[in-house]
Design an enzyme around this catalytic site. Structure first.
Site, PDB file in Angstrom:
ATOM      1  N   SER A  53       2.078   4.903   5.495  1.00 43.36           N
ATOM      2  CA  SER A  53       2.465   3.957   4.449  1.00 43.36           C
ATOM      3  C   SER A  53       2.378   4.591   3.060  1.00 43.36           C
ATOM      4  CB  SER A  53       1.512   2.761   4.499  1.00 43.36           C
ATOM      5  OG  SER A  53       1.524   2.054   3.279  1.00 43.36           O
ATOM      6  N   PHE A  64       3.549 -11.592   2.534  1.00 48.80           N
ATOM      7  CA  PHE A  64       3.991 -10.516   1.637  1.00 48.80           C
ATOM      8  C   PHE A  64       4.834 -11.105   0.505  1.00 48.80           C
ATOM      9  CE2 PHE A  64       3.230  -8.706   5.805  1.00 48.80           C
ATOM     10  CZ  PHE A  64       2.312  -7.722   5.482  1.00 48.80           C
ATOM     11  N   ASN A  91       7.712   0.212   0.928  1.00 50.20           N
ATOM     12  CA  ASN A  91       7.875  -1.201   1.308  1.00 50.20           C
ATOM     13  C   ASN A  91       9.263  -1.463   1.895  1.00 50.20           C
ATOM     14  OD1 ASN A  91       5.744  -0.937  -0.657  1.00 50.20           O
ATOM     15  ND2 ASN A  91       5.644  -3.165  -0.654  1.00 50.20           N
ATOM     16  N   GLU A 149       1.091   3.224   0.746  1.00 45.78           N
ATOM     17  CA  GLU A 149      -0.239   2.872   0.233  1.00 45.78           C
ATOM     18  C   GLU A 149      -1.204   4.054   0.329  1.00 45.78           C
ATOM     19  OE1 GLU A 149      -1.699  -0.181  -1.093  1.00 45.78           O
ATOM     20  OE2 GLU A 149       0.418  -0.421  -1.540  1.00 45.78           O
ATOM     21  N   TYR A 170      -7.114  -0.629   3.505  1.00 49.77           N
ATOM     22  CA  TYR A 170      -5.872  -0.491   4.277  1.00 49.77           C
ATOM     23  C   TYR A 170      -5.310   0.924   4.084  1.00 49.77           C
ATOM     24  CZ  TYR A 170      -0.976  -0.709   5.473  1.00 49.77           C
ATOM     25  OH  TYR A 170       0.261  -0.424   6.015  1.00 49.77           O
ATOM     26  N   GLN A 223       7.950  -7.618  12.188  1.00 52.11           N
ATOM     27  CA  GLN A 223       9.266  -7.346  11.594  1.00 52.11           C
ATOM     28  C   GLN A 223       9.830  -6.015  12.113  1.00 52.11           C
ATOM     29  OE1 GLN A 223      10.569  -7.270   7.076  1.00 52.11           O
ATOM     30  NE2 GLN A 223       9.447  -5.399   7.475  1.00 52.11           N
ATOM     31  N   ASP A 224       9.081  -4.938  11.929  1.00 57.90           N
ATOM     32  CA  ASP A 224       9.596  -3.614  12.294  1.00 57.90           C
ATOM     33  C   ASP A 224       9.741  -3.480  13.809  1.00 57.90           C
ATOM     34  OD1 ASP A 224       9.198  -3.291   9.624  1.00 57.90           O
ATOM     35  OD2 ASP A 224       7.914  -1.523   9.766  1.00 57.90           O
ATOM     36  N   GLY A 245       0.734 -13.485  -8.109  1.00 61.88           N
ATOM     37  CA  GLY A 245      -0.236 -12.627  -8.804  1.00 61.88           C
ATOM     38  C   GLY A 245       0.463 -11.730  -9.813  1.00 61.88           C
TER      39      GLY A 245
HETATM   40  O1  G4F Z   1       4.189  -7.636  -0.631  1.00 66.88           O
HETATM   41  P1  G4F Z   1       2.847  -7.029  -0.820  1.00 66.88           P
HETATM   42  O2  G4F Z   1       1.700  -7.806  -0.276  1.00 66.88           O
HETATM   43  O3  G4F Z   1       2.962  -5.578  -0.183  1.00 66.88           O
HETATM   44  P2  G4F Z   1       2.108  -4.235  -0.377  1.00 66.88           P
HETATM   45  O4  G4F Z   1       0.731  -4.516  -0.776  1.00 66.88           O
HETATM   46  O5  G4F Z   1       2.901  -3.319  -1.265  1.00 66.88           O
HETATM   47  O6  G4F Z   1       2.084  -3.631   1.098  1.00 66.88           O
HETATM   48  C1  G4F Z   1       3.196  -3.651   1.972  1.00 66.88           C
HETATM   49  O7  G4F Z   1       3.922  -2.441   1.888  1.00 66.88           O
HETATM   50  C2  G4F Z   1       3.193  -1.265   2.260  1.00 66.88           C
HETATM   51  C3  G4F Z   1       4.116  -0.063   2.124  1.00 66.88           C
HETATM   52  O8  G4F Z   1       5.116  -0.085   3.077  1.00 66.88           O
HETATM   53  C4  G4F Z   1       2.672  -1.407   3.675  1.00 66.88           C
HETATM   54  F1  G4F Z   1       1.951  -0.311   4.008  1.00 66.88           F
HETATM   55  C5  G4F Z   1       1.815  -2.647   3.789  1.00 66.88           C
HETATM   56  O9  G4F Z   1       1.410  -2.827   5.139  1.00 66.88           O
HETATM   57  C6  G4F Z   1       2.657  -3.858   3.386  1.00 66.88           C
HETATM   58  O10 G4F Z   1       3.728  -3.980   4.280  1.00 66.88           O
HETATM   59  O11 G4F Z   1       2.562  -6.790  -2.374  1.00 66.88           O
HETATM   60  C7  G4F Z   1       3.461  -6.115  -3.204  1.00 66.88           C
HETATM   61  C8  G4F Z   1       3.017  -6.259  -4.653  1.00 66.88           C
HETATM   62  C9  G4F Z   1       1.523  -5.957  -4.894  1.00 66.88           C
HETATM   63  O12 G4F Z   1       1.404  -5.112  -6.013  1.00 66.88           O
HETATM   64  C10 G4F Z   1       0.906  -7.308  -5.208  1.00 66.88           C
HETATM   65  O13 G4F Z   1      -0.189  -7.218  -6.138  1.00 66.88           O
HETATM   66  O14 G4F Z   1       3.194  -7.616  -5.045  1.00 66.88           O
HETATM   67  C11 G4F Z   1       2.078  -8.010  -5.847  1.00 66.88           C
HETATM   68  N1  G4F Z   1       1.969  -9.478  -5.780  1.00 66.88           N
HETATM   69  C12 G4F Z   1       2.072 -10.317  -6.849  1.00 66.88           C
HETATM   70  N2  G4F Z   1       1.895 -11.582  -6.455  1.00 66.88           N
HETATM   71  C13 G4F Z   1       1.723 -10.213  -4.688  1.00 66.88           C
HETATM   72  C14 G4F Z   1       1.669 -11.557  -5.116  1.00 66.88           C
HETATM   73  N3  G4F Z   1       1.546  -9.867  -3.386  1.00 66.88           N
HETATM   74  C15 G4F Z   1       1.344 -10.870  -2.485  1.00 66.88           C
HETATM   75  N4  G4F Z   1       1.198 -10.548  -1.180  1.00 66.88           N
HETATM   76  N5  G4F Z   1       1.261 -12.195  -2.882  1.00 66.88           N
HETATM   77  C16 G4F Z   1       1.422 -12.578  -4.180  1.00 66.88           C
HETATM   78  O15 G4F Z   1       1.372 -13.766  -4.503  1.00 66.88           O
END
Ligand code: G4F
Length: 337
Positions: free
Chosen positions: A132, A195, A185, A134, A156, A17-18, A218
């Protein structure tokens, strides 16, 4: 008048993406753009290079692996870049719990190899590291800025702290113009389906197109500071145009829950998320981060960078793109953003 040769940029992670937005931005600025990609991507362009389709003829791709110093050295020596943007990583936080070792290996060594190759071959090249939010993890203050203590909550996050420290050390020890962006994010219609934002907007489109009946998610109460990737890559470029290298938080400063994202995305297709979203405990993470909310005032002041695309506009753009791809019209409620 003699024309100045175009500046050369090398991007690792150009297929993501980026990387794709950054490549477009740099082409617009007159750069010669090179990308590091895995050999499998070059051999499977239909699936792995789709984000680059519109600019495929204007960029040069080089096969290399971030797990091999020799191959990275070779690409850097071939391209001799003026600016190097290191975006490639195992970037899915959830996966880092399943395979901690490969996340640490790929993310830390990859950054180290690229930094070392740049230092050895083109020490004057400006270097960007994709840090990040994170890295803040269990942050002890809200919002987070460049002085907030890191407390990563996943391998990560740990790998990104190591990459950040390596970048800072190359700056301090070898005088390199090496900067890190601490990006919160950032999403777009080009986001990977793993994501949560894209999982939701793609899920909405599938439900609107009668191809699916539910969406398993989740932790709906997790909060994030979500911006638009197209704007965030501009901040990367701005960092490398400064006289001095430095580290910057890039964020919107506003947070929303996953539930709010889902509510808005479903509403945009005329649907109620409560009728479709099914909770799935397997999708919760072993450790969650605290509220991540960025304070980008340093970037505003020093880079003149500011986000313009708001949360609602971002959600709408993503839903519309996914619906269009499946040939359905989102029956949008009147909303602004
Ligand atoms: O979209 P996520 O997987 O992104 P996360 O973990 O925040 O990380 C992203 O952003 C970071 C900061 O820029 C980057 F460093 C990293 O590489 C990536 O791009 O999850 C976001 C939130 C989490 O709290 C997760 O627990 O969404 C929650 N969530 C709830 N249900 C879910 C789900 N995440 C995912 N992936 N899938 C679900 O079903």
């Amino acid at each position: 008048m003699i024309a100045m040769p175009a500046r050369r940029a090398l991007i690792s992670g150009i297929t993501g993406q980026d990387g794709s937005y950054l490549a477009e931005w740099l082409l617009g600025k007159g750069y010669e753009v090179h990308g590091v990609v895995r050999r499998v991507a070059i051999e499977d362009p239909e699936h792995r290079l789709t984000r680059l389709d519109p600019i495929r003829g204007q960029i040069k791709l080089h096969a290399a692996s971030l797990e091999s110093y020799a191959s990275i050295h070779q690409v850097v020596a071939q391209v001799m870049p003026d600016e190097c943007y290191h975006l490639a990583a195992q970037s899915f936080v959830s996966y880092s719990f399943d395979d901690e070792f490969s996340t640490l290996n790929a993310n830390i060594n990859g950054t180290h190899y690229l930094l070392a190759a740049v230092k050895n071959i083109v020490p004057g090249c400006r270097f960007y590291f994709a840090g990040s939010s994170e890295m803040f993890g269990k942050a002890d203050e809200v919002p987070q800025n460049e002085r907030t203590r890191f407390h990563p909550r996943s391998t990560y996050g740990i790998s990104k702290v190591a990459g950040f420290d390596l970048t800072r050390n190359y700056r301090e020890a070898y005088g390199m113009h090496a900067s890190s962006g601490i990006l919160f994010n950032h999403e777009s219609p080009r986001r990977g389906f793993e994501f949560v934002t894209r999982k939701i907007t793609a899920g909405v489109a599938r439900i609107a197109a009668d191809k699916s009946k539910e969406l398993r998610l989740g932790n709906l109460d997790a909060k994030r500071d979500w911006g638009h990737a197209r704007e965030y890559v501009q901040a990367m470029w701005l960092m490398l145009q400064q006289a001095e290298p430095d580290d910057y938080v890039i964020a919107t400063g506003a947070t929303h829950t996953v539930r709010e994202f889902a509510e808005l995305a479903f509403a945009h297709a005329g649907l109620d998320y409560r009728d479709y979203v099914a909770p799935d405990p397997d999708l919760f993470r072993p450790a969650e981060v605290n509220i991540l909310q960025g304070d980008a005032s340093k970037a505003r002041k020093k880079l003149g960078w500011e986000h313009r695309i708001g949360f609602e506009t971002l959600v709408r753009e993503m839903v519309e793109a996914d619906c269009r791809a499946l040939g359905v019209e989102p029956r949008a409620r009147a909303s602004a953003g």
